[in-house]
Design an enzyme around this catalytic site. Sequence first.
Site, PDB file in Angstrom:
ATOM      1  N   ASP A  89       0.884  -1.157   0.000  1.00 46.63           N
ATOM      2  CA  ASP A  89       0.000   0.000   0.000  1.00 46.63           C
ATOM      3  C   ASP A  89       0.933   1.222   0.000  1.00 46.63           C
ATOM      4  OD1 ASP A  89      -2.297   1.653   0.469  1.00 46.63           O
ATOM      5  OD2 ASP A  89      -1.707   1.744   2.583  1.00 46.63           O
ATOM      6  N   LEU A  90       0.440   2.384  -0.375  1.00 49.95           N
ATOM      7  CA  LEU A  90       1.307   3.573  -0.436  1.00 49.95           C
ATOM      8  C   LEU A  90       1.149   4.471   0.801  1.00 49.95           C
ATOM      9  CD1 LEU A  90       3.247   5.396  -2.123  1.00 49.95           C
ATOM     10  CD2 LEU A  90       1.201   6.436  -3.119  1.00 49.95           C
ATOM     11  N   ASP A  91      -0.052   5.045   0.936  1.00 47.55           N
ATOM     12  CA  ASP A  91      -0.288   6.014   2.018  1.00 47.55           C
ATOM     13  C   ASP A  91      -0.260   5.310   3.377  1.00 47.55           C
ATOM     14  OD1 ASP A  91      -0.762   8.319   0.306  1.00 47.55           O
ATOM     15  OD2 ASP A  91      -2.612   7.330  -0.286  1.00 47.55           O
ATOM     16  N   THR A 146       1.234  10.359   4.132  1.00 48.03           N
ATOM     17  CA  THR A 146       0.485  11.417   3.449  1.00 48.03           C
ATOM     18  C   THR A 146      -0.795  11.776   4.209  1.00 48.03           C
ATOM     19  OG1 THR A 146      -0.288   9.605   2.108  1.00 48.03           O
ATOM     20  CG2 THR A 146       1.232  11.136   1.048  1.00 48.03           C
ATOM     21  N   LYS A 198      -8.606   6.637   6.337  1.00 43.46           N
ATOM     22  CA  LYS A 198      -7.413   5.896   5.903  1.00 43.46           C
ATOM     23  C   LYS A 198      -7.790   4.671   5.076  1.00 43.46           C
ATOM     24  CE  LYS A 198      -4.153   7.514   9.301  1.00 43.46           C
ATOM     25  NZ  LYS A 198      -3.354   7.237  10.492  1.00 43.46           N
ATOM     26  N   GLY A 199      -7.220   4.571   3.894  1.00 41.66           N
ATOM     27  CA  GLY A 199      -7.467   3.426   3.026  1.00 41.66           C
ATOM     28  C   GLY A 199      -8.754   3.546   2.222  1.00 41.66           C
ATOM     29  N   VAL A 200      -9.502   4.602   2.491  1.00 43.37           N
ATOM     30  CA  VAL A 200     -10.808   4.793   1.847  1.00 43.37           C
ATOM     31  C   VAL A 200     -10.647   5.678   0.601  1.00 43.37           C
ATOM     32  CG1 VAL A 200     -13.083   5.808   2.269  1.00 43.37           C
ATOM     33  CG2 VAL A 200     -11.938   4.563   4.083  1.00 43.37           C
ATOM     34  N   ARG A 228     -11.253   8.450  -2.489  1.00 40.99           N
ATOM     35  CA  ARG A 228     -11.525   9.892  -2.378  1.00 40.99           C
ATOM     36  C   ARG A 228     -13.015  10.182  -2.226  1.00 40.99           C
ATOM     37  NH1 ARG A 228      -9.205  13.163  -7.229  1.00 40.99           N
ATOM     38  NH2 ARG A 228      -7.413  11.901  -6.622  1.00 40.99           N
ATOM     39  N   SER A 287      -2.465   0.569  -4.360  1.00 43.57           N
ATOM     40  CA  SER A 287      -2.963   1.736  -3.625  1.00 43.57           C
ATOM     41  C   SER A 287      -4.300   2.220  -4.169  1.00 43.57           C
ATOM     42  CB  SER A 287      -1.930   2.863  -3.747  1.00 43.57           C
ATOM     43  OG  SER A 287      -2.487   4.098  -3.351  1.00 43.57           O
ATOM     44  N   ALA A 288      -5.112   2.811  -3.274  1.00 44.53           N
ATOM     45  CA  ALA A 288      -6.395   3.384  -3.694  1.00 44.53           C
ATOM     46  C   ALA A 288      -6.211   4.771  -4.295  1.00 44.53           C
ATOM     47  CB  ALA A 288      -7.317   3.486  -2.477  1.00 44.53           C
ATOM     48  N   SER A 289      -5.006   5.327  -4.157  1.00 48.14           N
ATOM     49  CA  SER A 289      -4.809   6.732  -4.544  1.00 48.14           C
ATOM     50  C   SER A 289      -4.616   6.936  -6.041  1.00 48.14           C
ATOM     51  CB  SER A 289      -3.586   7.292  -3.813  1.00 48.14           C
ATOM     52  OG  SER A 289      -3.303   8.590  -4.302  1.00 48.14           O
ATOM     53  N   LYS A 290      -5.309   7.950  -6.551  1.00 47.85           N
ATOM     54  CA  LYS A 290      -5.120   8.337  -7.952  1.00 47.85           C
ATOM     55  C   LYS A 290      -3.863   9.192  -8.086  1.00 47.85           C
ATOM     56  CE  LYS A 290      -9.898   7.968  -9.274  1.00 47.85           C
ATOM     57  NZ  LYS A 290     -11.113   8.520  -9.775  1.00 47.85           N
ATOM     58  N   ASN A 291      -3.336   9.636  -6.972  1.00 48.83           N
ATOM     59  CA  ASN A 291      -2.123  10.463  -6.991  1.00 48.83           C
ATOM     60  C   ASN A 291      -0.853   9.633  -6.808  1.00 48.83           C
ATOM     61  OD1 ASN A 291      -3.276  13.209  -7.161  1.00 48.83           O
ATOM     62  ND2 ASN A 291      -4.239  12.645  -5.226  1.00 48.83           N
ATOM     63  N   LYS A 319     -10.801  -1.286  -1.633  1.00 45.15           N
ATOM     64  CA  LYS A 319     -10.527  -2.218  -0.530  1.00 45.15           C
ATOM     65  C   LYS A 319     -11.691  -2.117   0.450  1.00 45.15           C
ATOM     66  CE  LYS A 319      -5.636  -1.027  -1.017  1.00 45.15           C
ATOM     67  NZ  LYS A 319      -4.492  -0.276  -0.488  1.00 45.15           N
ATOM     68  N   GLU A 356       0.222  -3.386   4.634  1.00 45.38           N
ATOM     69  CA  GLU A 356      -0.927  -2.471   4.716  1.00 45.38           C
ATOM     70  C   GLU A 356      -1.044  -1.817   6.086  1.00 45.38           C
ATOM     71  OE1 GLU A 356      -3.586  -0.945   3.817  1.00 45.38           O
ATOM     72  OE2 GLU A 356      -3.814  -1.530   1.730  1.00 45.38           O
ATOM     73  N   ASP A 357      -1.510  -0.571   6.116  1.00 44.12           N
ATOM     74  CA  ASP A 357      -1.727   0.092   7.407  1.00 44.12           C
ATOM     75  C   ASP A 357      -3.211   0.242   7.746  1.00 44.12           C
ATOM     76  OD1 ASP A 357      -2.150   2.084   5.396  1.00 44.12           O
ATOM     77  OD2 ASP A 357      -2.097   3.598   6.975  1.00 44.12           O
TER      78      ASP A 357
HETATM   79  C1  BG6 Z   1      -5.601   5.974   0.178  1.00 45.52           C
HETATM   80  C2  BG6 Z   1      -5.604   6.841   1.416  1.00 45.52           C
HETATM   81  O1  BG6 Z   1      -4.356   5.392   0.000  1.00 45.52           O
HETATM   82  O2  BG6 Z   1      -5.924   6.768  -0.966  1.00 45.52           O
HETATM   83  C3  BG6 Z   1      -6.945   7.536   1.563  1.00 45.52           C
HETATM   84  O3  BG6 Z   1      -5.339   6.044   2.557  1.00 45.52           O
HETATM   85  C4  BG6 Z   1      -7.265   8.315   0.292  1.00 45.52           C
HETATM   86  O4  BG6 Z   1      -6.933   8.372   2.683  1.00 45.52           O
HETATM   87  C5  BG6 Z   1      -7.206   7.386  -0.930  1.00 45.52           C
HETATM   88  O5  BG6 Z   1      -8.555   8.903   0.388  1.00 45.52           O
HETATM   89  C6  BG6 Z   1      -7.462   8.115  -2.241  1.00 45.52           C
HETATM   90  O6  BG6 Z   1      -6.428   9.021  -2.475  1.00 45.52           O
HETATM   91  P1  BG6 Z   1      -6.422  10.109  -3.620  1.00 45.52           P
HETATM   92  O7  BG6 Z   1      -4.988  10.576  -3.643  1.00 45.52           O
HETATM   93  O8  BG6 Z   1      -6.809   9.426  -4.903  1.00 45.52           O
HETATM   94  O9  BG6 Z   1      -7.385  11.176  -3.243  1.00 45.52           O
HETATM   95 MG    MG Z   2      -2.741   3.104   3.655  1.00 41.55          MG
END
Ligand code: BG6
Ligand code: MG
Length: 218
Positions: free
Chosen positions: A8-10, A16, A44-46, A48, A113-117, A144, A168-169
């Site tokens: 996982d990333l964040d 972050t 966390k992990g949820v 956007r 990771s769930a993040s688009k960033n 997730k 994973e955190d």
């Molecule tokens: C997860 C974070 O990795 O990514 C969440 O734990 C965050 O807090 C999710 O909402 C989505 O991230 P982003 O960067 O696409 O807004």
């Molecule tokens: Mg995480």
Amino acid sequence: MIEACLFDLDGVVVDTAKYHFIAWKALAEELGFEFTLEDNERLKGVSRMQSLEILLEIGNLRVSDREKLAMAEKKNALYVSYIEKMTPEETLPGVEKFLRELRAAGIRIALGSASKNAPMILERIQLSGMFDAIVDGNSIAEAKPNPEVFLKGAEKLGVLPENCVVFEDAIAGIEAAQNANMYSVGIGDPETLGFADMVIPGFDGFTVDMLKKALNCA
Ligand code: BG6
Ligand code: MG
């Protein structure tokens, strides 16, 4: 046998959560309510959009889908203004060393990771090149605890889920790993993540040998 490790990333590779917090808090203030650090734990992990739903629930607000999109975009623009300035020093202690050790041991590495960033963050901390595969919020349909993000990672690497280890955190992330039939390592507090196969406080001092011992493999 460990063939691959999925990260996982964040909260695992970088912290972050503090930037997400400042950005969500600013949005909440603009909407006229308070958003606390404790509230932030729930995000966390949820994803956007799911995070925004939780935020609106905390503020007891109902808004249209179009307004939701505008709010999520606004929060993300502020969040991006912080992560744009991230440096490699913000990589969590021991992570880079552990990734290098995995590579040296011939174990493949993926991001889940769930993040688009995620691509931007990996670039800023100069770790993009360490990952053999990247699966992030841009390439998954299910959040997730659905196992999609990790199953896609294993597929991209060409390894079987049962030969993968997930770091994973978040509770939902450990559940996703379990749903994918992968070995799960929780990063953080055993009180919260005790249902993972193993829990460590972080990567500082953690070695591939320690992981292999925990899994009973040579
Ligand atoms: C997860 C974070 O990795 O990514 C969440 O734990 C965050 O807090 C999710 O909402 C989505 O991230 P982003 O960067 O696409 O807004
Ligand atoms: Mg995480």
